[in-house]
Scaffold this motif. Structure first.
Motif, short mmCIF file in Angstrom:
data_model
loop_
_atom_site.label_atom_id
_atom_site.label_comp_id
_atom_site.label_asym_id
_atom_site.label_seq_id
_atom_site.Cartn_x
_atom_site.Cartn_y
_atom_site.Cartn_z
N VAL A 75 40.73 49.89 31.54
CA VAL A 75 40.87 48.42 32.60
C VAL A 75 42.27 48.42 33.12
O VAL A 75 42.49 47.97 34.14
CB VAL A 75 40.23 47.48 32.03
N LEU A 123 37.79 40.20 31.27
CA LEU A 123 38.27 41.03 32.52
C LEU A 123 38.99 39.96 33.57
O LEU A 123 39.12 40.34 34.54
CB LEU A 123 37.52 41.85 32.93
N TYR A 172 42.31 40.64 35.47
CA TYR A 172 42.61 42.00 36.11
C TYR A 172 42.26 41.80 37.47
O TYR A 172 41.35 41.06 38.00
CB TYR A 172 41.71 42.89 35.34
N TYR A 231 33.63 43.10 36.76
CA TYR A 231 34.42 43.80 37.59
C TYR A 231 34.67 43.25 39.15
O TYR A 231 35.38 43.93 39.90
CB TYR A 231 33.81 45.25 37.55
#
Length: 520
Positions: free
Chosen positions: A238, A266, A269, A296
């Motif tokens: 990642v 996540l 990110y 994501y």
């Protein structure tokens, strides 16, 4: 274009983009021109070690720049690339080295011992000898005598042999021509709208068919940049998506799901550079699909289904189909590939029916090395019989229901149950056994062995696992052992594996113990 070899393809990109980054790894950058010069030097080195046109060169490596240099250098010699799984043990390597009659074995640092223990007899050379890290330095091993003149070669010459498990339990060598791999790369570039701006992350093993042919070589085809991770690790993966501004990535479903468990998640990110996340080797269910899309922050997930024998080429499940048809491999084949779902009577299956998936494409292999009978059985009038049985739903989407070849796919790795069963049968105290794959949310499937102890024998499962370590790669070793008094069999004596799978489907799969370090 019709007669272009892979060497023509690479050199064409070098001429177009000599100063553009071809490879990035570990913070270093190599241009198309850098890699071309290194590949010419490496071709001279291969020649000095007796590699002739048509010879097979085995390459056992992690995801390193040297693998790509070696690949191009092998083609400059008119030789054949044989990528070898770096997770294999010596006995498994020996079979591949012997079967392809390797003239030279190139190995990454740390793999020399396994390659030497295989005892094949061909020279073993460190990939460091062809290095990229000292471009411009002239010494005995890295002189620069000029461009290497490639021997005459056509698009129909063999370029690559990829080993895949077959119906006997022994790996079969899929021989691919330059034309077939070139078409695989070209069709992938079309399917995923690849451009010279592409930044493709290779984190899955580069010796696998899809990372190598569909994504690495396709990126070279369009003049993009390949970002290499030596090995997959969730945290590193990642970070690379973010820091390396990755635009395209292919991986097994587990490579997307493992980062979900990272501390902190996540959310912090930045994945804004990513335009396509491609998975294959198993389906992703609706719940996990939603979870991944949220984590994501993109709905640009694609699923690919294909076979090593076809390039790989096969079917696509597009982003807008991920939720409504979760678990399906798609409704249509990829560009340049034809597909049929064939019933036992040879007719095409209609909605509600089950049939075997057949594929046809110019990316199809030439055949299995030294196995004309297996080739004839697999390829019928230009159609490759996959051995996968699929149900066609009312909308024409395909759902895999079984495998004629009895293959297990765990974390994107193919495990052939017969090979594991043969290894188990060699262990004292095992009278009978069957190996199956059971569903696993992250890994796709997990390998489970059902054991019948010999009369009076006591099987210690950890001892059985230890006994397999010298016989099988770690990912092939069953994660769970179940004992039974007898295996269900047909009147002809064949193990009824569907009955075993149904038993686990009804009762739920057994818990899967955490593998030891290095057994992923």
């Amino acid at each position: 274009m019709n007669g272009m070899t892979l060497l023509d393809l690479v050199d064409g990109s070098v001429r177009k983009h000599p100063r553009k980054a071809m490879i990035e790894a570990d913070g270093a950058i190599w241009s198309y021109g850098d890699v071309a010069r290194a590949s010419h030097r490496a071709a001279h080195l291969l020649e000095s070690h007796g590699v002739a046109a048509g010879a097979c060169v085995a390459v056992m490596s992690y995801n390193t720049p040297e693998f790509i240099v070696a690949m191009i250098a092998i083609w400059r010699r008119g030789a054949v690339l044989v990528p070898v799984n770096h997770k294999l043990v010596a006995a498994e390597c020996r079979y591949i080295f012997d079967h392809c009659n390797a003239a030279l074995i190139l190995v990454a640092d740390g793999l020399e011992t396994v390659a030497a223990a295989a005892g094949h007899g061909a020279p073993i050379l460190s990939l460091g000898r062809i290095g990229l890290h000292d471009i411009g330095v002239d010494d005995a091993d890295h002189s620069n005598p000029g461009d290497h003149a490639a021997p005459p070669m056509t698009a129909d010459h063999p370029a690559q042999i990829l080993y895949t498990s077959g119906t006997t339990g022994r790996p079969k060598g899929c021989v691919h021509s330059h034309r077939a791999i070139r078409n695989t790369a070209m069709l992938s570039a079309i399917a995923f709208s690849m451009t010279p701006a592409e930044r493709t992350l290779i984190a899955m093993p580069i010796w696998h068919a899809a990372p190598l042919n569909n994504f690495c070589i396709a990126t070279l085809f369009v003049g993009g940049t390949i970002v290499l991770l030596r090995d997959y690790h969730p945290q590193v993966f990642v970070r690379s998506l973010q820091d390396d501004r990755i635009s395209l990535y292919f991986g097994a479903p587990v490579s997307f799901s493992l980062p979900l468990a990272l501390p902190g998640g996540l959310a912090d990110y930045d994945f804004s550079s990513v335009r396509a996340l491609v998975y294959g080797g198993g389906p992703i269910g609706a719940a996990l699909s939603r979870q991944l899309a949220d984590a994501y922050r993109t709905d640009r997930f694609f699923q690919v289904y294909g076979m090593t024998e076809t390039g790989p080429g096969g079917t696509l499940l597009y982003p807008h189909e991920q939720q409504a048809k979760a678990g399906s491999i798609g409704r249509t084949s990829q560009p340049g590939t034809e597909m049929r779902v064939v019933r036992d009577d040879g007719a095409d299956a209609i909605p509600g029916e089950v049939g075997e998936i057949w594929l046809r494409s110019e990316s199809l292999m030439l055949g299995y090395r030294d196995d004309p009978a297996a080739t004839a059985a697999a390829i019928v009038a230009g159609w490759y019989r996959t051995g996968d049985l699929a149900r066609v739903d009312a909308d024409g989407y395909l759902f895999i229901v079984d495998r004629l070849k009895d293959m297990i796919i765990t974390g994107g790795e193919n495990v052939y149950s017969r090979e594991v069963e043969d290894a188990l049968q060699e262990i004292d105290g095992v009278a009978d056994c069957a190996v199956i794959g059971v569903p696993h949310e992250s890994w796709g499937e997990s390998v489970v062995a059902v054991l019948v102890p010999a009369t009076g024998a006591t099987l210690h499962h950890e001892a059985v696992r230890d006994a397999l370590r010298d016989r099988l790669a770690a990912y092939k070793i069953p994660r769970r052992f179940i004992e039974a008094q007898a295996l269900p069999r047909t009147p002809t004596g064949k193990v009824m594996k569907p009955a075993l799978r149904q038993m686990f489907a009804e009762t739920g799969p057994p818990p899967i113990p955490t593998p030891r370090s290095g057994e992923s």
